[in-house]
Design an enzyme around this catalytic site. Sequence first.
Site, short mmCIF file in Angstrom:
data_model
loop_
_atom_site.label_atom_id
_atom_site.label_comp_id
_atom_site.label_asym_id
_atom_site.label_seq_id
_atom_site.Cartn_x
_atom_site.Cartn_y
_atom_site.Cartn_z
N ASP A 214 0.85 -1.19 0.00
CA ASP A 214 0.00 0.00 0.00
C ASP A 214 0.89 1.24 0.00
O ASP A 214 1.91 1.27 0.70
CB ASP A 214 -0.89 -0.02 1.25
CG ASP A 214 -1.94 1.08 1.22
OD1 ASP A 214 -3.08 0.80 0.81
OD2 ASP A 214 -1.61 2.23 1.61
N ILE A 215 0.55 2.24 -0.79
CA ILE A 215 1.35 3.47 -0.85
C ILE A 215 1.09 4.30 0.40
O ILE A 215 -0.07 4.56 0.74
CB ILE A 215 1.01 4.30 -2.10
CG1 ILE A 215 1.19 3.45 -3.37
CG2 ILE A 215 1.86 5.56 -2.18
CD1 ILE A 215 0.70 4.12 -4.64
N GLU A 257 -4.95 2.26 -3.71
CA GLU A 257 -3.49 2.39 -3.79
C GLU A 257 -2.82 1.13 -3.28
O GLU A 257 -1.71 1.14 -2.79
CB GLU A 257 -3.02 3.64 -3.04
CG GLU A 257 -3.27 3.63 -1.54
CD GLU A 257 -4.57 4.34 -1.11
OE1 GLU A 257 -5.54 4.32 -1.89
OE2 GLU A 257 -4.58 4.90 0.00
#
Length: 341
Positions: A214-215, A257
């Site tokens: 996950d960003i 994301e």
Amino acid sequence: MNTYNLDLENKHVLIIDDDPTNIQVAAAHLKALTVQISYALSAAEGFERIERKSPHLILLDIMMPEVDGITFCRQLKEKREYRDIPVVFLTARVDKATIVQAFEAGGVDYLTKPFHGPELNQRVLNQLRLIDLVQRFEMANAELNLQILKAMEAQDTLEQYQADLLAVNSQLKDLASKDSLTGLLNRRRGWELLEYEAARSDRSKQKTGLILIDIDHFKQVNDIFGHPEGDRILVEVSTLIQEGIRAQDFCIRWGGEEFLIILPETDLEGSMILAEKIAGQSRNRDWKLPDRGITFSGGCVIREPFGNLDEAVSLADELLYHAKRGGRNQILVSSKKEEVL
Ligand SMILES: [Mg+2]
């Protein structure tokens, strides 16, 4: 008499004879047929009339000065534009040699003078019916050819339509299986792939590595720099991951994301190495954002052969959650929740 709807009033008969009396006698009988009649007193005049009147049938004398009827008929049959006009000989010559010559020259019928009027009319009518039938046949043939041509064109159109349909179907399939922004497989297709890889791993007894990434602080990127910049980051992250993984691996856009990487036939150590590589590349990359870089949080797990796939994915999700809670910029590994990065 007019059983074929011949439209006799529009049929034109040309009589060629050097004797005007003969012409008058023949014309008097032909009137009963209601056909149009014209005449010529010589072969030369005959050609003139043919050119001007386009007759449907010619009644032709044989014995004429200068050019005789048989020669005239031969000349007529040599001309492409006139050769289909039927010629009926009307002559005082009764010898068999002349009759044969007349047919050889291209005549279709032969009557000797003096003739019986109703017989002349019947013979003329027969010829007019014949050419009418030929014309109808040719028209029907032309119409048929036209229909065949149209059918062929329609076939071409159909084939083009089918090709277009196939192309559209293929695009729809892409749309249904790929994320439009990054071109990565979407979550739905990703699950199918996961199940497929799980079945394969059961057969091969090989482990499968799963990395869920996950960003970090992605919402801030969108909020501060706008969604186009956010989209650019998503595309660049997907590129970075795809460049980092091996040919046999898959990357799925798992959520907004979130990215799930599937590593077939890979144990925990191999998966950790790959996760480390991707996280490292992210840190070293110039993301072209004014005051920040991009880091990842993630979970890295192994799905054993015949292991529960849902549980493996849930565990990766749990590890990701702990990585976030534990300060982000880290990828946690397996059930031990051991920090590797
Ligand atoms: Mg004559």
